[in-house]
Design an enzyme around this catalytic site. Structure first.
Site, PDB file in Angstrom:
ATOM      1  N   LYS A 121     -25.923  19.853 -17.187  1.00 43.74           N
ATOM      2  CA  LYS A 121     -24.848  18.880 -17.327  1.00 43.74           C
ATOM      3  C   LYS A 121     -24.709  18.533 -18.818  1.00 43.74           C
ATOM      4  O   LYS A 121     -25.725  18.597 -19.507  1.00 43.74           O
ATOM      5  CB  LYS A 121     -25.297  17.674 -16.515  1.00 43.74           C
ATOM      6  CG  LYS A 121     -24.415  16.501 -16.517  1.00 43.74           C
ATOM      7  CD  LYS A 121     -25.009  15.430 -15.631  1.00 43.74           C
ATOM      8  CE  LYS A 121     -24.406  14.116 -15.979  1.00 43.74           C
ATOM      9  NZ  LYS A 121     -25.097  13.379 -17.036  1.00 43.74           N
TER      10      LYS A 121
ATOM     11  N   HIS B  73     -29.117  17.132 -11.431  1.00 44.12           N
ATOM     12  CA  HIS B  73     -30.483  16.814 -11.012  1.00 44.12           C
ATOM     13  C   HIS B  73     -30.557  15.854  -9.827  1.00 44.12           C
ATOM     14  O   HIS B  73     -31.585  15.755  -9.180  1.00 44.12           O
ATOM     15  CB  HIS B  73     -31.330  16.319 -12.195  1.00 44.12           C
ATOM     16  CG  HIS B  73     -31.112  14.878 -12.529  1.00 44.12           C
ATOM     17  ND1 HIS B  73     -30.087  14.440 -13.319  1.00 44.12           N
ATOM     18  CD2 HIS B  73     -31.785  13.766 -12.169  1.00 44.12           C
ATOM     19  CE1 HIS B  73     -30.147  13.126 -13.434  1.00 44.12           C
ATOM     20  NE2 HIS B  73     -31.177  12.683 -12.748  1.00 44.12           N
TER      21      HIS B  73
ATOM     22  N   LYS C 119     -33.303  15.428  -5.884  1.00 40.38           N
ATOM     23  CA  LYS C 119     -33.993  14.250  -5.321  1.00 40.38           C
ATOM     24  C   LYS C 119     -34.128  14.434  -3.809  1.00 40.38           C
ATOM     25  O   LYS C 119     -33.138  14.672  -3.119  1.00 40.38           O
ATOM     26  CB  LYS C 119     -33.196  12.973  -5.626  1.00 40.38           C
ATOM     27  CG  LYS C 119     -33.151  12.621  -7.105  1.00 40.38           C
ATOM     28  CD  LYS C 119     -32.384  11.317  -7.315  1.00 40.38           C
ATOM     29  CE  LYS C 119     -32.014  11.100  -8.772  1.00 40.38           C
ATOM     30  NZ  LYS C 119     -33.097  10.774  -9.668  1.00 40.38           N
TER      31      LYS C 119
ATOM     32  N   GLU D 212     -28.612   0.919 -13.091  1.00 43.21           N
ATOM     33  CA  GLU D 212     -29.759   1.213 -13.954  1.00 43.21           C
ATOM     34  C   GLU D 212     -30.106  -0.017 -14.782  1.00 43.21           C
ATOM     35  O   GLU D 212     -29.220  -0.776 -15.173  1.00 43.21           O
ATOM     36  CB  GLU D 212     -29.424   2.369 -14.900  1.00 43.21           C
ATOM     37  CG  GLU D 212     -29.096   3.653 -14.174  1.00 43.21           C
ATOM     38  CD  GLU D 212     -28.944   4.808 -15.156  1.00 43.21           C
ATOM     39  OE1 GLU D 212     -29.946   5.458 -15.438  1.00 43.21           O
ATOM     40  OE2 GLU D 212     -27.825   5.034 -15.641  1.00 43.21           O
TER      41      GLU D 212
ATOM     42  N   ASP E 139     -20.298  10.363 -17.495  1.00 37.97           N
ATOM     43  CA  ASP E 139     -21.739  10.619 -17.428  1.00 37.97           C
ATOM     44  C   ASP E 139     -22.248  10.649 -15.983  1.00 37.97           C
ATOM     45  O   ASP E 139     -23.163  11.400 -15.657  1.00 37.97           O
ATOM     46  CB  ASP E 139     -22.461   9.511 -18.218  1.00 37.97           C
ATOM     47  CG  ASP E 139     -23.959   9.768 -18.367  1.00 37.97           C
ATOM     48  OD1 ASP E 139     -24.345  10.946 -18.504  1.00 37.97           O
ATOM     49  OD2 ASP E 139     -24.730   8.799 -18.360  1.00 37.97           O
TER      50      ASP E 139
ATOM     51  N   HIS F  36     -23.134  13.062 -10.541  1.00 34.61           N
ATOM     52  CA  HIS F  36     -24.156  12.443  -9.686  1.00 34.61           C
ATOM     53  C   HIS F  36     -23.571  11.598  -8.535  1.00 34.61           C
ATOM     54  O   HIS F  36     -23.990  11.717  -7.390  1.00 34.61           O
ATOM     55  CB  HIS F  36     -25.064  11.530 -10.514  1.00 34.61           C
ATOM     56  CG  HIS F  36     -25.716  12.217 -11.676  1.00 34.61           C
ATOM     57  ND1 HIS F  36     -26.066  13.547 -11.653  1.00 34.61           N
ATOM     58  CD2 HIS F  36     -26.098  11.759 -12.888  1.00 34.61           C
ATOM     59  CE1 HIS F  36     -26.633  13.859 -12.800  1.00 34.61           C
ATOM     60  NE2 HIS F  36     -26.650  12.806 -13.577  1.00 34.61           N
TER      61      HIS F  36
ATOM     62  N   LYS G 182     -25.221   0.611 -16.794  1.00 37.21           N
ATOM     63  CA  LYS G 182     -26.469   0.486 -17.561  1.00 37.21           C
ATOM     64  C   LYS G 182     -26.772  -1.000 -17.778  1.00 37.21           C
ATOM     65  O   LYS G 182     -25.856  -1.835 -17.756  1.00 37.21           O
ATOM     66  CB  LYS G 182     -26.299   1.122 -18.939  1.00 37.21           C
ATOM     67  CG  LYS G 182     -25.909   2.593 -18.885  1.00 37.21           C
ATOM     68  CD  LYS G 182     -27.111   3.459 -19.078  1.00 37.21           C
ATOM     69  CE  LYS G 182     -26.764   4.913 -19.104  1.00 37.21           C
ATOM     70  NZ  LYS G 182     -27.767   5.757 -18.462  1.00 37.21           N
TER      71      LYS G 182
HETATM   72  C1  BG6 Z   1     -28.261  11.460 -16.450  1.00 35.40           C
HETATM   73  C2  BG6 Z   1     -27.367  10.573 -17.252  1.00 35.40           C
HETATM   74  O1  BG6 Z   1     -27.591  12.627 -16.079  1.00 35.40           O
HETATM   75  O2  BG6 Z   1     -28.688  10.757 -15.284  1.00 35.40           O
HETATM   76  C3  BG6 Z   1     -28.103   9.306 -17.641  1.00 35.40           C
HETATM   77  O3  BG6 Z   1     -26.936  11.259 -18.426  1.00 35.40           O
HETATM   78  C4  BG6 Z   1     -28.645   8.607 -16.404  1.00 35.40           C
HETATM   79  O4  BG6 Z   1     -27.272   8.427 -18.382  1.00 35.40           O
HETATM   80  C5  BG6 Z   1     -29.440   9.577 -15.551  1.00 35.40           C
HETATM   81  O5  BG6 Z   1     -29.482   7.547 -16.835  1.00 35.40           O
HETATM   82  C6  BG6 Z   1     -29.802   8.946 -14.218  1.00 35.40           C
HETATM   83  O6  BG6 Z   1     -30.703   9.770 -13.539  1.00 35.40           O
HETATM   84  P1  BG6 Z   1     -31.939   9.179 -12.760  1.00 35.40           P
HETATM   85  O7  BG6 Z   1     -32.585  10.361 -12.133  1.00 35.40           O
HETATM   86  O8  BG6 Z   1     -32.797   8.470 -13.767  1.00 35.40           O
HETATM   87  O9  BG6 Z   1     -31.375   8.227 -11.754  1.00 35.40           O
END
Ligand code: BG6
Length: 522
Positions: A179, A209, A213, A247, A266, A271, A371
């Site tokens: 990504k 990613h 999970k 987050e 992002d 995601h 965030k």
């Molecule tokens: C990333 C983003 O792809 O995923 C980040 O660029 C984000 O900004 C992150 O914090 C979140 O992933 P996870 O696995 O920590 O929830």
């Protein structure tokens, strides 16, 4: 996943029952970078510990950094050790298993070079040829592009020009692309078109990613392996769905990246849409990669396109101000390193989406991510319709007792069901109670960075958990009206939420307009 191409693997099974991956080499571009150190190599180490890598595995680092293979391996070892002693990384363990680490480092080599130099690919080709002989990798190669996205097309073209992506009888060549895949619809389409000049779709493994999970994969199991939920999983029974990826971290050292990316790009078309499509897709006819990916792409394509006024009304953006997160003082986004003092980049986004299909017509899906929020909480909350009439009207409790099903993706992975129960006593008093399943009480989980499954799946040729071109483009298509509207209209009143809060007031108003409210962040 379940659609594995088992014939490609060693027949011997590992302790967890999965076959050992087939002989192969993996060449990582960006070998000296953060992603390699924090995630890819620790994941390979975990796979080595689990016995999932074949004896004939070879790891080739490719990077601009001047260093020897030994320096590279030692540097990686130090980072792993730091994660153990200091924590703070995605990799966590109480010690490094010396044998497993030695096993891995014995298989490492390093090639220094500039990926814009055609000579690099020729040298890499010769090295891979040699590994096919000495390391018995069978000529199978994964090219892992852990590099800045502006180099993706360049690297793929370089591999093609040196004939490294050509699959001959019995040997495969695959490319993992990280990504971000594009920055908008046009750039994602252009990137797909560019790499498809060199590769076939089946050679491309676009990484997200979130699909690594366990809890995201479990959404499919929950929905399709149980007779209980699927009959209720539609507009007849569901009022709306809230998908949250909150987050507590700010942008940290990623100001430069975030300034041109923002929360929407992002997190949402990638995601958040993984969570969305797993929740909303139709049942696939099998767990084969394409059967699953067809259904995921279909539901993203069925998102109702937003008109320009709707894009402004149904999408809310926010940027954090100073505040306190988990007891720590946090600067405003505009005071983070590499961030402009008048930045208009959003660090929060909330969206209302609707799906034009029979299952979901009229059921809003509300998505939010941000965030520096109050808590770290990624979940899918499904709100069922209220019981049609109140048997308890006239009693002293006329409170609402909505049924919620909450799939907790992280942390405290699990599933909870909230429903009404009668409080014991002589009068009829209702209370909301919870049935709660927590992963940790049922299963022992092996240490994982989330990348293990994805790397292993790529080795065995199972693309189920990777993104296909059509899904990626459909994701960008769905958010493009919002990107356009936001480019045209500057945000009002940034910063507009305090660090450590639940997000901007506008996000609450988005749901209040529909007579609903967000589940509070805990
Ligand atoms: C990333 C983003 O792809 O995923 C980040 O660029 C984000 O900004 C992150 O914090 C979140 O992933 P996870 O696995 O920590 O929830």
């Amino acid at each position: 996943m379940t659609g594995r191409k088992q014939n490609e693997s060693d027949k011997s099974a590992t302790v967890d029952g999965a076959p050992v991956a087939p002989p192969c080499a993996m060449a990582i571009f960006g070998a000296a970078g953060d992603l390699t150190r924090r995630l890819v190599v620790p994941a390979l180490y975990n796979l080595a510990c689990a016995g999932r890598l074949p004896d004939a595995f070879r790891l080739v680092g490719v990077d601009l950094a001047q260093q020897s293979g030994q320096d590279w391996a030692e540097g990686l070892g130090e980072t792993m050790q730091q994660f153990v002693t200091r924590g703070g990384g995605e990799f966590s363990a109480d010690h490094i298993d010396r044998n497993a680490w030695r096993w891995l480092t014995q298989r490492m080599s390093y090639i220094q070079g500039d990926l814009t130099d055609p000579g690099l690919y020729d040298r890499l080709g010769a090295h891979l040829e040699e590994l096919a002989q000495t390391g018995k990798t069978g000529g199978n190669v994964i090219f892992y592009l852990a590099i800045a996205d502006r180099f993706f097309a360049r690297a793929v073209a370089g591999l093609g020009a040196s004939d490294l992506t050509h699959e001959t009888d019995g040997q495969w060549r695959r490319v993992v692309i990280e990504k971000p895949f594009g920055h908008d619809l046009a750039s994602a389409q252009a990137l797909n078109a560019e790499i498809l000049k060199t590769l076939t779709e089946s050679q491309i493994y676009r990484m997200d990613h979130f699909l690594g999970k366990e809890t995201v994969q479990n959404i499919m199991a929950l929905r399709f392996a149980n007779g209980l939920f699927e009959p209720l999983w539609n507009r007849e029974h569901i009022d709306h769905v809230q998908i949250t990826a909150a987050e507590t971290v700010g942008v940290e050292h990623r100001g430069k990246f975030y300034e041109r990316t923002g929360a929407l790009r992002d997190m949402v078309p990638n995601h958040m849409f993984q969570l969305f499509s797993m929740t909303a897709m139709e049942p696939p006819i099998s767990f084969d990669a394409d059967a699953v990916r067809d259904k995921k792409a279909e539901v993203i394509q069925a998102i109702r396109p937003l008109t320009p006024p709707e894009a402004l009304r149904n999408a809310v953006r926010g940027q954090y101000d100073a505040g306190t997160v988990s007891g720590n003082k946090v600067n405003a986004y505009r005071y983070e390193p590499d961030v402009a003092a008048d930045s208009v980049a959003e660090t929060y986004v909330a969206l209302k989406l609707e799906i034009d299909n029979w299952r979901w017509a009229g059921v809003p899906f509300y998505l939010r991510t941000g965030k520096s929020l109050k808590s770290r909480q990624t979940e899918i909350a499904v709100r069922f319709h209220q019981a049609p009439y109140s048997l308890f009207r006239g009693t002293d409790v006329e409170r609402m007792h909505p049924n919620w099903m909450v799939l907790r993706i992280q942390p405290d992975e699990g599933v909870a069901l909230a429903f009404a129960a009668k409080r014991p006593g002589p009068t009829v008093r209702l209370e909301t109670v919870q049935m709660d399943f927590a992963y940790k009480t049922y299963f022992d989980t092996a240490p994982s960075t989330g990348y293990e499954t994805l790397i292993y799946d790529c080795m065995i040729g199972d693309a189920t958990l990777f993104q296909r071109a059509d899904s990626i483009e459909a994701g960008w298509q769905a958010v493009q009206p919002v990107l356009d509207a936001w480019t045209e209209h500057a945000p009002d009143g940034f910063p507009n939420y305090g660090a450590g809060s639940d997000g901007p007031a506008g996000a609450d108003a988005l749901l209040a307009r529909d007579g609903r409210s967000w589940r509070p962040l805990s």
